[in-house]
Design an enzyme around this catalytic site. Structure first.
Site, short mmCIF file in Angstrom:
data_model
loop_
_atom_site.label_atom_id
_atom_site.label_comp_id
_atom_site.label_asym_id
_atom_site.label_seq_id
_atom_site.Cartn_x
_atom_site.Cartn_y
_atom_site.Cartn_z
N ARG A 152 0.65 -1.50 -0.01
CA ARG A 152 -0.02 -0.07 -0.49
C ARG A 152 0.48 1.08 -0.07
O ARG A 152 0.29 2.12 -1.09
CB ARG A 152 -0.52 -0.27 0.92
N ALA A 166 6.71 -15.02 6.23
CA ALA A 166 6.30 -14.28 7.24
C ALA A 166 5.47 -14.72 8.50
O ALA A 166 6.15 -14.44 9.80
CB ALA A 166 5.56 -13.14 7.01
N ARG A 167 3.99 -14.82 8.79
CA ARG A 167 3.60 -15.34 9.66
C ARG A 167 2.36 -16.28 9.26
O ARG A 167 1.69 -16.03 7.92
CB ARG A 167 2.90 -14.23 10.24
N GLU A 201 1.52 -22.65 14.96
CA GLU A 201 2.80 -23.06 15.42
C GLU A 201 3.38 -23.19 16.73
O GLU A 201 2.46 -22.66 17.85
CB GLU A 201 3.79 -22.17 15.16
N HIS A 261 10.59 -22.42 11.16
CA HIS A 261 10.70 -20.63 11.55
C HIS A 261 11.92 -20.28 12.36
O HIS A 261 12.11 -19.93 12.95
CB HIS A 261 9.38 -21.02 12.39
N GLY A 303 13.85 -18.37 10.13
CA GLY A 303 14.49 -17.02 9.19
C GLY A 303 15.39 -16.21 9.42
O GLY A 303 16.39 -15.71 8.86
C1 DGY Z 1 10.53 -12.23 14.02
O1 DGY Z 1 11.19 -12.06 14.49
O2 DGY Z 1 9.75 -12.03 14.14
C2 DGY Z 1 10.57 -13.54 13.77
O3 DGY Z 1 9.57 -14.28 12.73
C3 DGY Z 1 11.36 -14.21 14.45
O4 DGY Z 1 12.88 -13.66 13.99
#
Ligand code: DGY
Length: 320
Positions: A177, A235-236, A265, A283, A285
């Site tokens: 956006r 992301a989530r 999760e 998870h 990342g």
């Molecule tokens: C965060 O920081 O939100 C990640 O998902 C994990 O580091």
């Protein structure tokens, strides 16, 4: 007397040492997340909370913490914290924005490559003793080079993922956006969500989880994707409607998916685990030694700054 701080899970030692210079630190001693009961009990008289993304810091927890001045999350995401309520109570909410951008972008690329080229499936095939001869049609995947990368959410991590795509000669499209293409340091075309879904060969998600993004990718959106497309999520989990994703993958309506995050999760539906056109990670990342250390240092700096009346490195809310 030093102010009190509760840390709901051990983070890198340097962060604990830094915090101990300013706070009396009470650490969850267990190698597991704090239970709900422990969290409610331990926040009672603390001035600061260093929490994890698995802690549900809702109204009840905030109400239990009558002295609380700062919630410092050891994460960039903060969908687990009732930020509006914390703000109304005059509590600062801080995160670790920035320090995990590059590691998360790297992992996103690991998932893109692994999913498109069926890396984990191929390795499992070899380890099972099935590699008996080179085969013309073995483990055929999807090209990455010259393809269209679609990015949903062009914030820090989305942009870091995009920069890496330039080396792959990819066309970049994105939906966001508030990020104007003129403000990007590379060429990318801003498109509607529908165009993003229809044109991406690889679609990668980099929006925060909010009430607007929950299940943003559902049945209708998955139906718009190419049958050759790959969906990546670092992301989530709840941005994607997981049962609908499982159906789309099982019916081969998209080529594959690479996921680091899940709706509930650490629960992963057995139907998802049974599919071989997905790459599933726990998870991780931001999980490099340097990044997790830097996240700890920043979480500590945030709490110390707030308690000292200074500007923290990354505060989410603006207090009245
Ligand atoms: C965060 O920081 O939100 C990640 O998902 C994990 O580091």
């Amino acid at each position: 007397m030093k102010p009190k701080l509760y840390m709901s899970r051990r983070i890198p030692q340097i962060a604990i040492d830094n915090l101990r210079e300013v706070f009396q630190v009470k650490l969850n001693p267990f190698e597991r997340p704090a239970t709900r009961e422990e969290l409610l009990q331990e926040v009672k008289d603390v001035d600061a909370l260093v929490c994890q993304l698995v802690d549900n810091v809702d109204k009840e927890v905030i109400d239990a913490a009558s002295n609380l001045k700062v919630i410092s999350s050891y994460s960039v995401g903060y969908n687990n914290i009732d930020v509006d309520y914390a703000t109304s109570r005059g509590i600062a909410v801080c995160n670790t924005a920035g320090v995990l951008t590059e590691s998360t972008a790297d992992l996103t690329w690991a998932l893109i490559m692994a999913t498109c080229r069926r890396i984990t499936e191929s390795e499992a095939y070899l380890r099972a003793g099935n590699f008996v001869a080179w085969e013309p049609l073995l483990m055929l995947g999807m090209d990455v080079y010259n393809k269209t990368l679609g990015i949903l959410g062009m914030g820090r991590i989305g942009q870091a993922v995009a920069k890496r795509a330039l080396g792959f000669g990819m066309k970049l499209i994105y939906h966001s956006r508030d990020i104007n293409p003129k403000d990007l340091p590379f060429a990318a075309t801003q498109v509607t969500l529908e165009t993003l879904l229809r044109e991406s060969d690889i679609l990668t998600l980099h929006v925060p989880l909010t009430s607007q993004t929950r299940h943003l990718i559902g049945k209708d959106q998955l139906a718009m994707m190419k049958p050759t497309a790959v969906l990546i999520n670092t992301a989530r989990g709840a941005i994607v409607d997981e049962p609908q994703l499982i159906k789309a993958l099982a019916e081969k309506r998209i080529f594959g998916a690479g996921f680091d995050v899940y709706e509930q999760e650490p629960f992963i539906p057995k139907e998802l685990l049974a599919l071989n056109n997905v790459v599933l990670l726990p998870h991780i990342g931001s999980a490099t030694i340097a990044t997790r250390t830097n996240m700890g240092i920043m979480a500590a700096q945030n709490a110390i700054a707030i308690i000292s009346g200074l500007q923290p490195p990354s505060q989410i809310n603006v207090l009245p």
